[in-house]
Write a protein that holds these residues in place. Structure first.
Motif, PDB file in Angstrom:
ATOM      1  N   ASP A  35      19.340   4.700  73.857  1.00  0.00           N
ATOM      2  CA  ASP A  35      20.580   5.841  73.826  1.00  0.00           C
ATOM      3  C   ASP A  35      19.653   6.144  72.923  1.00  0.00           C
ATOM      4  OD1 ASP A  35      20.539   3.832  71.389  1.00  0.00           O
ATOM      5  OD2 ASP A  35      22.309   4.237  70.891  1.00  0.00           O
ATOM      6  N   GLN A  36      18.996   6.236  72.098  1.00  0.00           N
ATOM      7  CA  GLN A  36      18.522   7.383  71.283  1.00  0.00           C
ATOM      8  C   GLN A  36      17.440   8.351  71.966  1.00  0.00           C
ATOM      9  OE1 GLN A  36      16.165   6.375  67.648  1.00  0.00           O
ATOM     10  NE2 GLN A  36      17.106   8.230  66.586  1.00  0.00           N
ATOM     11  N   VAL A  37      16.646   8.029  72.781  1.00  0.00           N
ATOM     12  CA  VAL A  37      15.698   8.164  73.868  1.00  0.00           C
ATOM     13  C   VAL A  37      16.461   9.678  74.819  1.00  0.00           C
ATOM     14  CG1 VAL A  37      14.237   8.114  75.295  1.00  0.00           C
ATOM     15  CG2 VAL A  37      13.731   6.867  73.773  1.00  0.00           C
ATOM     16  N   ASP A  38      17.761   8.771  75.144  1.00  0.00           N
ATOM     17  CA  ASP A  38      18.183   9.272  76.329  1.00  0.00           C
ATOM     18  C   ASP A  38      19.343  10.438  75.690  1.00  0.00           C
ATOM     19  OD1 ASP A  38      17.683   7.783  78.274  1.00  0.00           O
ATOM     20  OD2 ASP A  38      19.720   6.884  78.295  1.00  0.00           O
ATOM     21  N   GLU A  39      19.438  10.330  73.876  1.00  0.00           N
ATOM     22  CA  GLU A  39      20.478  12.118  74.077  1.00  0.00           C
ATOM     23  C   GLU A  39      19.316  12.966  73.669  1.00  0.00           C
ATOM     24  OE1 GLU A  39      23.543  12.722  69.546  1.00  0.00           O
ATOM     25  OE2 GLU A  39      22.008  10.560  69.665  1.00  0.00           O
ATOM     26  N   ILE A  40      18.381  12.491  72.800  1.00  0.00           N
ATOM     27  CA  ILE A  40      17.707  13.384  73.549  1.00  0.00           C
ATOM     28  C   ILE A  40      16.963  14.279  74.069  1.00  0.00           C
ATOM     29  CG2 ILE A  40      15.060  13.595  71.689  1.00  0.00           C
ATOM     30  CD1 ILE A  40      15.205  11.371  69.962  1.00  0.00           C
ATOM     31  N   ASN A  41      16.614  13.417  74.916  1.00  0.00           N
ATOM     32  CA  ASN A  41      15.993  14.285  76.225  1.00  0.00           C
ATOM     33  C   ASN A  41      17.242  14.870  76.983  1.00  0.00           C
ATOM     34  OD1 ASN A  41      13.516  13.003  75.869  1.00  0.00           O
ATOM     35  ND2 ASN A  41      13.599  11.741  77.152  1.00  0.00           N
ATOM     36  N   GLN A  42      18.396  14.128  77.098  1.00  0.00           N
ATOM     37  CA  GLN A  42      19.230  14.435  78.000  1.00  0.00           C
ATOM     38  C   GLN A  42      20.595  15.760  77.530  1.00  0.00           C
ATOM     39  OE1 GLN A  42      21.703  11.616  79.427  1.00  0.00           O
ATOM     40  NE2 GLN A  42      19.678  10.639  79.983  1.00  0.00           N
ATOM     41  N   HIS A  44      19.158  16.692  74.113  1.00  0.00           N
ATOM     42  CA  HIS A  44      18.702  17.681  73.134  1.00  0.00           C
ATOM     43  C   HIS A  44      18.987  17.565  71.672  1.00  0.00           C
ATOM     44  CE1 HIS A  44      16.045  19.084  76.569  1.00  0.00           C
ATOM     45  NE2 HIS A  44      17.343  19.525  76.544  1.00  0.00           N
ATOM     46  N   GLN A  45      19.559  16.418  71.380  1.00  0.00           N
ATOM     47  CA  GLN A  45      20.436  16.125  70.006  1.00  0.00           C
ATOM     48  C   GLN A  45      19.926  14.864  69.774  1.00  0.00           C
ATOM     49  OE1 GLN A  45      24.242  16.779  71.112  1.00  0.00           O
ATOM     50  NE2 GLN A  45      24.048  18.844  69.742  1.00  0.00           N
ATOM     51  N   ASN A  46      20.158  14.411  68.306  1.00  0.00           N
ATOM     52  CA  ASN A  46      19.891  13.359  67.628  1.00  0.00           C
ATOM     53  C   ASN A  46      20.548  12.992  66.366  1.00  0.00           C
ATOM     54  OD1 ASN A  46      18.722  11.153  66.397  1.00  0.00           O
ATOM     55  ND2 ASN A  46      17.060  11.460  66.136  1.00  0.00           N
ATOM     56  N   HIS A  48      22.821  11.055  64.667  1.00  0.00           N
ATOM     57  CA  HIS A  48      23.102  10.683  64.259  1.00  0.00           C
ATOM     58  C   HIS A  48      22.627  10.883  62.704  1.00  0.00           C
ATOM     59  CE1 HIS A  48      24.300   6.881  61.441  1.00  0.00           C
ATOM     60  NE2 HIS A  48      23.127   6.580  61.704  1.00  0.00           N
ATOM     61  N   TYR A  49      21.573  11.089  63.416  1.00  0.00           N
ATOM     62  CA  TYR A  49      20.468  11.530  61.953  1.00  0.00           C
ATOM     63  C   TYR A  49      20.605  12.984  61.302  1.00  0.00           C
ATOM     64  CZ  TYR A  49      18.535   6.752  61.872  1.00  0.00           C
ATOM     65  OH  TYR A  49      17.976   5.453  62.546  1.00  0.00           O
ATOM     66  N   LEU A  50      20.700  14.383  62.121  1.00  0.00           N
ATOM     67  CA  LEU A  50      20.530  15.252  62.520  1.00  0.00           C
ATOM     68  C   LEU A  50      21.697  16.036  63.115  1.00  0.00           C
ATOM     69  CD1 LEU A  50      16.716  16.202  62.777  1.00  0.00           C
ATOM     70  CD2 LEU A  50      18.109  15.899  60.300  1.00  0.00           C
ATOM     71  N   PRO A  51      22.580  16.044  62.139  1.00  0.00           N
ATOM     72  CA  PRO A  51      24.437  16.185  63.400  1.00  0.00           C
ATOM     73  C   PRO A  51      24.301  17.663  63.603  1.00  0.00           C
ATOM     74  CG  PRO A  51      24.520  14.860  61.012  1.00  0.00           C
ATOM     75  CD  PRO A  51      23.179  15.280  61.497  1.00  0.00           C
ATOM     76  N   GLY A  52      24.472  18.423  64.522  1.00  0.00           N
ATOM     77  CA  GLY A  52      24.753  19.704  64.795  1.00  0.00           C
ATOM     78  C   GLY A  52      23.610  20.384  65.237  1.00  0.00           C
ATOM     79  N   ALA A  53      22.644  19.552  65.166  1.00  0.00           N
ATOM     80  CA  ALA A  53      21.560  20.609  65.326  1.00  0.00           C
ATOM     81  C   ALA A  53      20.358  20.509  67.174  1.00  0.00           C
ATOM     82  CB  ALA A  53      19.920  19.883  64.744  1.00  0.00           C
ATOM     83  N   THR A  54      19.923  21.087  67.523  1.00  0.00           N
ATOM     84  CA  THR A  54      19.778  21.974  68.711  1.00  0.00           C
ATOM     85  C   THR A  54      18.173  21.331  68.665  1.00  0.00           C
ATOM     86  OG1 THR A  54      21.471  23.205  69.358  1.00  0.00           O
ATOM     87  CG2 THR A  54      19.659  22.456  71.174  1.00  0.00           C
TER      88      THR A  54
END
Length: 336
Positions: A35-42, A44-46, A48-54
């Protein structure tokens, strides 16, 4: 073009990977969470760890470590201390399968409980030496939350192989991010680990309502303890006066972005350690490092009053105020 595999998609791993990707370095970031991999790739966010960052669209997340590491020139491990052995063992198997040698680096700040080993020593025990040409560590005053925003940041890359640290330096260097190199891997690792102890204490003081006088006293005397442990283990004393030492201590010991500081602050406000760990949902490296260093001093004739006080609070249920009083009323002495 240099290719880097970053193992670990927490806040710091993501920030470093993103910094490299923005420099047009080919970067794969590995996470065991799909799920984290999908979030970063689709997206461009992470979040839980860096809220609001693109994140950079050039950053590719991968759930298969072998895919992430294949053809990489550099492998950078950025996982909690307690995960170093398991992730390192996985990496060893991958490198053996690929018949590949890499520059191996890490950006983890801690010591192993029980063994008191540094991160590079743990890595050496699980990754065969024929699979890496050198070991290095990225350390220094660098909160992921600020790095991801492009705040001006300087770090230190410690390692004995100048060519390898120069490769890492080039992958990270930009107008906003300035990496220096040094030859003291041991001291760089210890600075990054030991400052988390002092940051916990600093947060506790502020949580209790003490001011900057108290913070300055704690950080300064904490640096003495850091240097004392470092020298006992063979580090260069001057390393503790650089980015990996006092630089990291200042930013970790005075910023709410530091999870160690925040943990101490919450305890100063009356929360238990269990409550703090549950609410933060992230590894608080300083808690484990306090125990490791306290155990180390017991057998190596070191005088570490701040570390001892924090051990009593974290592991013996002592009251913070009582430990402060004991520290302030110890026998008077010359400054060392």
């Amino acid at each position: 073009m240099t290719k880097v595999a970053v193992l670990g998609a927490g806040s710091w791993g993501t920030a470093l990977a993103n910094t490299m990707a923005k420099n047009n370095v080919v970067v794969n970031i590995w996470s065991h969470r799909v799920d984290q991999v999908d979030e970063i790739n689709q997206r461009h966010q992470n979040d839980h760890y860096l809220p609001g960052a693109t994140l950079s669209e050039k950053l590719l997340a991968v759930a298969d470590m072998q895919v992430a590491v294949a053809d990489a020139d550099v492998v950078l491990m950025v996982v909690p201390t307690k995960a170093i052995r398991s992730v390192g063992s996985q990496l060893a198997e991958v490198l053996q399968n690929l018949d590949q040698q890499v520059i191996l680096a890490h950006a983890t700040k801690g010591l192993e409980q029980g063994t008191h080993l540094r991160i590079s020593q743990m890595i050496e025990e699980v990754v065969p030496s024929e699979n890496y040409s050198s070991l290095a560590v990225i350390s220094g005053p660098s909160h992921a939350e600020d790095v991801i925003k492009g705040d001006l940041t300087a770090v230190s890359i410690g390692g004995t192989d100048e060519a390898a640290t120069a490769v890492l330096q080039k992958t990270l260097a930009s107008e906003n991010f300035r990496p220096y190199t040094n030859h003291d891997l041991l001291g760089s690792e210890l600075g990054g680990a030991l400052k988390n102890i002092i940051a916990l204490g600093s947060g506790m003081l502020v949580g209790l309502g003490y001011g900057v006088n108290a913070q300055a006293a704690l950080l300064t005397r904490g640096l003495v303890e850091m240097r004392s442990v470092g020298q006992k283990m063979g580090a260069k004393p001057e390393t503790f006066l650089g980015l990996a030492g006092i630089g990291d201590l200042i930013v970790t010991g005075m910023s709410p972005n530091s999870r160690n500081y925040r943990a101490g602050f919450a305890m100063g406000h009356g929360q238990s350690l269990n409550q703090v760990q549950e609410e933060m949902g992230m590894v608080i490296e300083g808690v484990n490092t306090v125990k490791a260093v306290y155990e180390y001093q017991q057998t190596h004739q070191l005088d570490l009053p701040i570390t001892t006080a924090l051990y009593q609070v974290l592991y013996e249920e002592a009251q913070i105020e009582d430990q402060i009083k004991l520290l302030m009323t110890r026998p008077l002495k010359a400054e060392d």
